[in-house]
Structure formats: structure tokens, C-alpha cells
Design a protein around this motif. Structure first.
Motif, PDB file in Angstrom:
ATOM      1  N   LEU A 143      14.139 -18.015   9.545  1.00 13.13           N
ATOM      2  CA  LEU A 143      14.816 -18.446  10.775  1.00 13.13           C
ATOM      3  C   LEU A 143      14.054 -18.008  12.022  1.00 13.13           C
ATOM      4  CD1 LEU A 143      18.647 -17.946  10.160  1.00 13.13           C
ATOM      5  CD2 LEU A 143      17.443 -20.074  10.626  1.00 13.13           C
ATOM      6  N   VAL A 144      13.514 -16.800  12.006  1.00 14.60           N
ATOM      7  CA  VAL A 144      12.723 -16.339  13.150  1.00 14.60           C
ATOM      8  C   VAL A 144      11.545 -17.273  13.388  1.00 14.60           C
ATOM      9  CG1 VAL A 144      11.211 -14.491  13.960  1.00 14.60           C
ATOM     10  CG2 VAL A 144      13.422 -13.935  12.960  1.00 14.60           C
ATOM     11  N   ALA A 170       1.749 -11.119  10.101  1.00 18.68           N
ATOM     12  CA  ALA A 170       3.154 -10.695  10.113  1.00 18.68           C
ATOM     13  C   ALA A 170       3.335  -9.326   9.461  1.00 18.68           C
ATOM     14  CB  ALA A 170       4.015 -11.742   9.406  1.00 18.68           C
ATOM     15  N   ILE A 171       2.704  -9.114   8.305  1.00 20.63           N
ATOM     16  CA  ILE A 171       2.884  -7.843   7.590  1.00 20.63           C
ATOM     17  C   ILE A 171       2.122  -6.718   8.275  1.00 20.63           C
ATOM     18  CG2 ILE A 171       2.494  -6.632   5.421  1.00 20.63           C
ATOM     19  CD1 ILE A 171       3.044  -9.211   3.956  1.00 20.63           C
ATOM     20  N   VAL A 185      16.317 -14.650  22.854  1.00 18.43           N
ATOM     21  CA  VAL A 185      17.769 -14.844  22.786  1.00 18.43           C
ATOM     22  C   VAL A 185      18.134 -15.726  21.593  1.00 18.43           C
ATOM     23  CG1 VAL A 185      19.761 -15.827  23.968  1.00 18.43           C
ATOM     24  CG2 VAL A 185      18.096 -14.480  25.250  1.00 18.43           C
ATOM     25  N   ARG A 186      17.398 -16.824  21.415  1.00 19.45           N
ATOM     26  CA  ARG A 186      17.677 -17.695  20.277  1.00 19.45           C
ATOM     27  C   ARG A 186      17.444 -16.983  18.955  1.00 19.45           C
ATOM     28  NH1 ARG A 186      14.657 -23.303  22.266  1.00 19.45           N
ATOM     29  NH2 ARG A 186      16.237 -23.958  23.775  1.00 19.45           N
ATOM     30  N   GLY A 187      16.357 -16.242  18.864  1.00 20.49           N
ATOM     31  CA  GLY A 187      16.075 -15.525  17.629  1.00 20.49           C
ATOM     32  C   GLY A 187      17.100 -14.454  17.331  1.00 20.49           C
ATOM     33  N   ARG A 198       7.296  -8.856  16.987  1.00 19.66           N
ATOM     34  CA  ARG A 198       5.871  -8.719  16.683  1.00 19.66           C
ATOM     35  C   ARG A 198       5.213 -10.053  16.350  1.00 19.66           C
ATOM     36  NH1 ARG A 198       2.889  -4.591  18.012  1.00 19.66           N
ATOM     37  NH2 ARG A 198       1.543  -5.074  16.237  1.00 19.66           N
ATOM     38  N   SER A 199       5.855 -10.862  15.521  1.00 17.55           N
ATOM     39  CA  SER A 199       5.245 -12.112  15.073  1.00 17.55           C
ATOM     40  C   SER A 199       5.860 -13.337  15.730  1.00 17.55           C
ATOM     41  CB  SER A 199       5.380 -12.228  13.546  1.00 17.55           C
ATOM     42  OG  SER A 199       4.757 -11.124  12.905  1.00 17.55           O
ATOM     43  N   GLY A 200       7.153 -13.274  16.049  1.00 15.42           N
ATOM     44  CA  GLY A 200       7.793 -14.415  16.671  1.00 15.42           C
ATOM     45  C   GLY A 200       7.215 -14.729  18.033  1.00 15.42           C
TER      46      GLY A 200
END
Length: 271
Positions: free
Chosen positions: A226-227, A64-65, A253-255, A124-126
Motif C-alpha cells: 500500500l505504501v 527499501a531494505i 498523509v495518504r500513506g 525512507r522508501s515512499g
């Protein structure tokens, strides 16, 4: 053989209205339930004694980072020029330089940084989370883990959510620092700023109280979590027939809705 009876128009209308509402309510309840599980398990010390969970946390945090660092730096540089520099320019033109810190605290710290960092994490991570969880569900690996007596939530969801929450805060601090540095340097080169960087920081910190910085940190952590939650639910609730081309637009869309709703609700709650 009897002919199929046509569906009445009122029922089709009710279905078209109630279907999206029902799916949205299911998504909201699933997110809240999973978030409660993350908080409960995450605060329990025994949850982190398993090596596999700690290894997954490190891998997710690194992904993620490191995955979002370059995008954060580039976006923050553009925002530093577009927001910070323009703020310095127009306030200097109006002779209201004393309001620089107040405007930056309201726009950059409270609203722009958390939302943009959340979008970067989502992109990027989602997406990686959606694809990985969707492949795990389609390949039947969730059933294999449950048959072995292993909890998929503890092994997959918990470390991913915690990692994304920590990454959101880390990338948010980097984003804010790069944006301020870029805005100051641009203003210095264009002769809008003649004082040292310490004056801009003191102006910003003087206009930002402890509650504002606490809101900034809470927003970054909540949005990052949340993501991860939304993407995990989207991937794990997929069917075998659904491909990433179906899952990724739905997750985006949800994110996006989750990021904007969380930012707005936290801003209103802190007002």
C-alpha cells in the motif's frame, strides 16, 4: 463586458464538502485498480522474464531494505526497551508473568510492529518513490515510454510494489527480533528476567497461534504494498507545476491513512 456572477454560498458549501470526498474516492479506486493490476501481472510468470523488470525489482528491494535497516534497528531497540521491558517489569510486579506472551502478541506482534515498519517504509522508501515518479511525470518520460510501446506500469510500478511488499515482511521480522532481544537483555540486566531467552520465546509462541502469525505476515506485506501504491499514484498524478514540497506532504498523509486503515481493517477481520 458582463460582470461575473457571484457563486452562491450553498454551492461553495457543497463544493467544500464534496471536493475532499470525491478526491478520496478517486484515490481509493485508483489504489484498488492498481493493486488488482499488480496481483494479476505479478502472478503471471511471463511478467518476470524481462531483464529490465527484474533489475528494477532488485534495485528497489535493495533500496527499501538497506535504506530502512538502520532505522528499523534503532526504532526496534527503543520499542524493546519501552514495550517489552515495561511489560516484563509491570507483569512481574503484579505477579502475572504467565501473561507476558499474550500481551506481547497482542501489542507488539499484531499492532505495533506492522504500523511502525509501514511508517519507516513510508519515510525512507515512499518519499523516494514520490520524487522519482513525480520527476518522471514532469519530465515527460511516461509519454516517451508509451510512445515506444513500453508499459510504464510494468516497468515502474509493478517491481516497486513487489519490492516494498517483500521489504515490509523482511524488515518486520527484523524489527520483531531486535525488539524481543533488546527487551530480554534489558530485563536480564535489571534482574527482571532470570530464565534463559528460550522461556520468553516459548511464552510468546505459546500465546500466539498460527492465525496470529499469518495476520502478522499479511499485515506487513499489505502495508508495504500500500505504501508503494499510494506513493506511486501521488507521484504519477502530479502536475508539472507541483514540486516535491507539494507532493511529499500529500503522500505522507495518504500513506499514513492507508497504513492505519489497513492495520485496523485486518485486525477487525481477523477478530
Amino acid at each position: 463586458m458582463a460582470e461575473a456572477q457571484p457563486v452562491a454560498l450553498p454551492w461553495l458549501l457543497l463544493e467544500s464538502i464534496g471536493g475532499p470526498v470525491r478526491r478520496g474516492a478517486q484515490m481509493l479506486l485508483a489504489t484498488l485498480a492498481l493493486a488488482a493490476g499488480v496481483v494479476t501481472e505479478g502472478l503471471h510468470p511471463s511478467s518476470w522474464r524481462r531483464r529490465t523488470l527484474r533489475s528494477e525489482l532488485r534495485r528497489s528491494l535493495r533500496q527499501a531494505i538497506a535504506g530502512g535497516f538502520g532505522t528499523v534497528v534503532i526504532t526496534a531497540t527503543l520499542i524493546g526497551f519501552g514495550v517489552v521491558h515495561q511489560t516484563l517489569r509491570w507483569l512481574s510486579f503484579a505477579g502475572q508473568e504467565d501473561y507476558t506472551g499474550t500481551l506481547l502478541a497482542t501489542v507488539l506482534v499484531r499492532e505495533v510492529t506492522p504500523v511502525l515498519v509501514g511508517l519507516i517504509l513510508l519515510g525512507r522508501s515512499g518519499t523516494v518513490t514520490v520524487v522519482e515518479f513525480g520527476a518522471t511525470k514532469a519530465g515527460g518520460q511516461l509519454e516517451v515510454l508509451e510512445a515506444q510501446g513500453l508499459d510504464p506500469f510494468a516497468l515502474l510500478v509493478l517491481p516497486r510494489v513487489v519490492a516494498m511488499a517483500l521489504a515490509g515482511f523482511t524488515l518486520g521480522v527484523i524489527f520483531l527480533g531486535v525488539a524481543l532481544v533488546t527487551g530480554y537483555l534489558t530485563g536480564w540486566f535489571t534482574d527482571l528476567v532470570v530464565g534463559p531467552p528460550r522461556e520468553l520465546l516459548l511464552n510468546l509462541f505459546g500465546a500466539t497461534d498460527t492465525a496470529e502469525f499469518a495476520l502478522f505476515a499479511v499485515k506487513l506485506v499489505v502495508i508495504g504494498a500500500l505504501v508503494a501504491l499510494v506513493c506511486a499514484i501521488t507521484g504519477m498524478s502530479s502536475t508539472r507545476a507541483e514540486t516535491p514540497s507539494h507532493l511529499l506532504p500529500r503522500a505522507f498523509v495518504r500513506g499514513l491513512l492507508a497504513i492505519l486503515a489497513a492495520s485496523a481493517l485486518l485486525s477487525v477481520a481477523a477478530a
